[in-house]
Design a protein around this motif. Structure first.
Motif, PDB file in Angstrom:
ATOM      1  N   PHE A  74      -0.552 -10.058   0.617  1.00 20.72           N
ATOM      2  CA  PHE A  74      -1.925 -10.415   0.963  1.00 20.72           C
ATOM      3  C   PHE A  74      -2.299  -9.853   2.337  1.00 20.72           C
ATOM      4  O   PHE A  74      -3.386  -9.296   2.519  1.00 20.72           O
ATOM      5  CB  PHE A  74      -2.077 -11.938   0.953  1.00 20.72           C
ATOM      6  CG  PHE A  74      -3.430 -12.421   1.375  1.00 20.72           C
ATOM      7  CD1 PHE A  74      -4.515 -12.252   0.544  1.00 20.72           C
ATOM      8  CD2 PHE A  74      -3.623 -13.015   2.614  1.00 20.72           C
ATOM      9  CE1 PHE A  74      -5.771 -12.684   0.925  1.00 20.72           C
ATOM     10  CE2 PHE A  74      -4.861 -13.449   3.006  1.00 20.72           C
ATOM     11  CZ  PHE A  74      -5.943 -13.286   2.160  1.00 20.72           C
ATOM     12  N   GLU A  75      -1.389  -9.978   3.311  1.00 25.53           N
ATOM     13  CA  GLU A  75      -1.672  -9.460   4.652  1.00 25.53           C
ATOM     14  C   GLU A  75      -1.816  -7.942   4.636  1.00 25.53           C
ATOM     15  O   GLU A  75      -2.655  -7.384   5.342  1.00 25.53           O
ATOM     16  CB  GLU A  75      -0.562  -9.883   5.616  1.00 25.53           C
ATOM     17  CG  GLU A  75      -0.608 -11.367   5.966  1.00 25.53           C
ATOM     18  CD  GLU A  75       0.609 -11.811   6.746  1.00 25.53           C
ATOM     19  OE1 GLU A  75       1.537 -10.986   6.954  1.00 25.53           O
ATOM     20  OE2 GLU A  75       0.642 -12.993   7.147  1.00 25.53           O
ATOM     21  N   LYS A  76      -1.010  -7.274   3.834  1.00 24.49           N
ATOM     22  CA  LYS A  76      -1.098  -5.814   3.741  1.00 24.49           C
ATOM     23  C   LYS A  76      -2.448  -5.400   3.164  1.00 24.49           C
ATOM     24  O   LYS A  76      -3.098  -4.486   3.665  1.00 24.49           O
ATOM     25  CB  LYS A  76       0.032  -5.276   2.867  1.00 24.49           C
ATOM     26  CG  LYS A  76       0.101  -3.775   2.819  1.00 24.49           C
ATOM     27  CD  LYS A  76       1.284  -3.311   1.997  1.00 24.49           C
ATOM     28  CE  LYS A  76       1.367  -1.806   1.966  1.00 24.49           C
ATOM     29  NZ  LYS A  76       2.491  -1.343   1.149  1.00 24.49           N
ATOM     30  N   ALA A  77      -2.892  -6.097   2.137  1.00 25.00           N
ATOM     31  CA  ALA A  77      -4.197  -5.797   1.541  1.00 25.00           C
ATOM     32  C   ALA A  77      -5.311  -6.062   2.553  1.00 25.00           C
ATOM     33  O   ALA A  77      -6.286  -5.308   2.636  1.00 25.00           O
ATOM     34  CB  ALA A  77      -4.415  -6.632   0.291  1.00 25.00           C
ATOM     35  N   LYS A  78      -5.162  -7.119   3.330  1.00 24.67           N
ATOM     36  CA  LYS A  78      -6.151  -7.460   4.342  1.00 24.67           C
ATOM     37  C   LYS A  78      -6.224  -6.363   5.406  1.00 24.67           C
ATOM     38  O   LYS A  78      -7.304  -5.974   5.842  1.00 24.67           O
ATOM     39  CB  LYS A  78      -5.766  -8.800   4.976  1.00 24.67           C
ATOM     40  CG  LYS A  78      -6.891  -9.529   5.627  1.00 24.67           C
ATOM     41  CD  LYS A  78      -6.423 -10.902   6.036  1.00 24.67           C
ATOM     42  CE  LYS A  78      -7.543 -11.694   6.651  1.00 24.67           C
ATOM     43  NZ  LYS A  78      -7.097 -13.026   7.054  1.00 24.67           N
ATOM     44  N   ARG A  79      -5.044  -5.875   5.819  1.00 26.79           N
ATOM     45  CA  ARG A  79      -5.008  -4.795   6.812  1.00 26.79           C
ATOM     46  C   ARG A  79      -5.700  -3.545   6.283  1.00 26.79           C
ATOM     47  O   ARG A  79      -6.432  -2.876   6.999  1.00 26.79           O
ATOM     48  CB  ARG A  79      -3.559  -4.461   7.175  1.00 26.79           C
ATOM     49  CG  ARG A  79      -3.113  -5.079   8.466  1.00 26.79           C
ATOM     50  CD  ARG A  79      -1.750  -4.585   8.868  1.00 26.79           C
ATOM     51  NE  ARG A  79      -0.745  -5.478   8.288  1.00 26.79           N
ATOM     52  CZ  ARG A  79       0.254  -5.100   7.507  1.00 26.79           C
ATOM     53  NH1 ARG A  79       0.423  -3.840   7.207  1.00 26.79           N
ATOM     54  NH2 ARG A  79       1.090  -5.974   7.014  1.00 26.79           N
ATOM     55  N   LEU A  80      -5.459  -3.217   5.027  1.00 28.19           N
ATOM     56  CA  LEU A  80      -6.088  -2.027   4.444  1.00 28.19           C
ATOM     57  C   LEU A  80      -7.604  -2.178   4.401  1.00 28.19           C
ATOM     58  O   LEU A  80      -8.337  -1.215   4.601  1.00 28.19           O
ATOM     59  CB  LEU A  80      -5.543  -1.763   3.039  1.00 28.19           C
ATOM     60  CG  LEU A  80      -4.137  -1.180   2.977  1.00 28.19           C
ATOM     61  CD1 LEU A  80      -3.683  -1.083   1.535  1.00 28.19           C
ATOM     62  CD2 LEU A  80      -4.080   0.175   3.647  1.00 28.19           C
ATOM     63  N   ASP A  81      -8.084  -3.390   4.127  1.00 25.84           N
ATOM     64  CA  ASP A  81      -9.521  -3.614   4.100  1.00 25.84           C
ATOM     65  C   ASP A  81     -10.128  -3.479   5.486  1.00 25.84           C
ATOM     66  O   ASP A  81     -11.245  -3.005   5.649  1.00 25.84           O
ATOM     67  CB  ASP A  81      -9.844  -4.999   3.544  1.00 25.84           C
ATOM     68  CG  ASP A  81      -9.627  -5.079   2.043  1.00 25.84           C
ATOM     69  OD1 ASP A  81      -9.530  -4.001   1.411  1.00 25.84           O
ATOM     70  OD2 ASP A  81      -9.551  -6.196   1.515  1.00 25.84           O
ATOM     71  N   LYS A  82      -9.376  -3.907   6.511  1.00 29.94           N
ATOM     72  CA  LYS A  82      -9.910  -3.891   7.868  1.00 29.94           C
ATOM     73  C   LYS A  82      -9.966  -2.482   8.458  1.00 29.94           C
ATOM     74  O   LYS A  82     -10.871  -2.156   9.216  1.00 29.94           O
ATOM     75  CB  LYS A  82      -9.063  -4.779   8.786  1.00 29.94           C
ATOM     76  CG  LYS A  82      -9.377  -6.235   8.661  1.00 29.94           C
ATOM     77  CD  LYS A  82      -8.634  -7.027   9.692  1.00 29.94           C
ATOM     78  CE  LYS A  82      -8.997  -8.489   9.621  1.00 29.94           C
ATOM     79  NZ  LYS A  82      -8.270  -9.282  10.609  1.00 29.94           N
ATOM     80  N   SER A  83      -8.983  -1.663   8.145  1.00 27.62           N
ATOM     81  CA  SER A  83      -8.929  -0.354   8.805  1.00 27.62           C
ATOM     82  C   SER A  83      -9.627   0.710   7.964  1.00 27.62           C
ATOM     83  O   SER A  83      -9.128   1.135   6.942  1.00 27.62           O
ATOM     84  CB  SER A  83      -7.485   0.046   9.065  1.00 27.62           C
ATOM     85  OG  SER A  83      -6.804   0.177   7.848  1.00 27.62           O
TER      86      SER A  83
END
Length: 145
Positions: A74-83
């Motif tokens: 979930f955190e990895k997906a969140k990071r991809l959405d942010k950057s």
């Protein structure tokens, strides 16, 4: 040709065959009764208890691992959405990637005027908070005297 029910009845009558007549529940009851009839000493009870505790501990630790894996995903997906740079680099020139790009939410471009206005608003909010705090302090000071 004889039906299976008739064959089972004949077998039960002749040889005491139970077959499908004994339901799984009845079979498990019989099994439990046989197990209960055996004498159980303290050592086996302790061993069974220890085994069950170890099994429970193993299951709980595996669920922690699973939750950690889910959280990392979930955190990895969140990071991809942010950057946006990482997301932009992953978009290629294929039909699927272009449709993914179409489905993305439009982002505002940088605007100097809007940036200045936002900064000014932030400063004004900070000043308003400070004034409110000092006003409360002054009111408390006048009430106590």
């Amino acid at each position: 040709r004889m039906s299976t029910k008739v064959v089972q009845k004949l077998l039960q009558q002749t040889s005491g065959f139970t077959g499908a007549a004994a339901s799984p529940v009845e079979q498990s009851r019989k099994k439990r009764n046989r197990e209960e009839s055996k004498e159980v000493d303290k050592e086996t009870l302790v061993n069974h208890h220890v085994e069950s505790l170890l099994l429970l501990d193993g299951r709980l630790s595996s669920s922690d691992d699973r939750s950690k894996r889910i959280r990392k995903r979930f955190e990895k997906a969140k990071r991809l959405d942010k950057s946006p740079q990482l997301a932009a680099s992953s978009i290629g020139n294929s039909r699927t990637s272009s449709s993914e790009f179409q489905q993305r939410k439009q982002e505002r471009t940088f605007n100097k005027r809007r940036y200045r206005a936002e900064k000014k608003q932030e400063k004004l909010r900070a000043i308003a908070k400070l004034l409110e705090k000092t006003k409360k302090k002054v009111l408390k000071g006048s009430k106590s005297s």
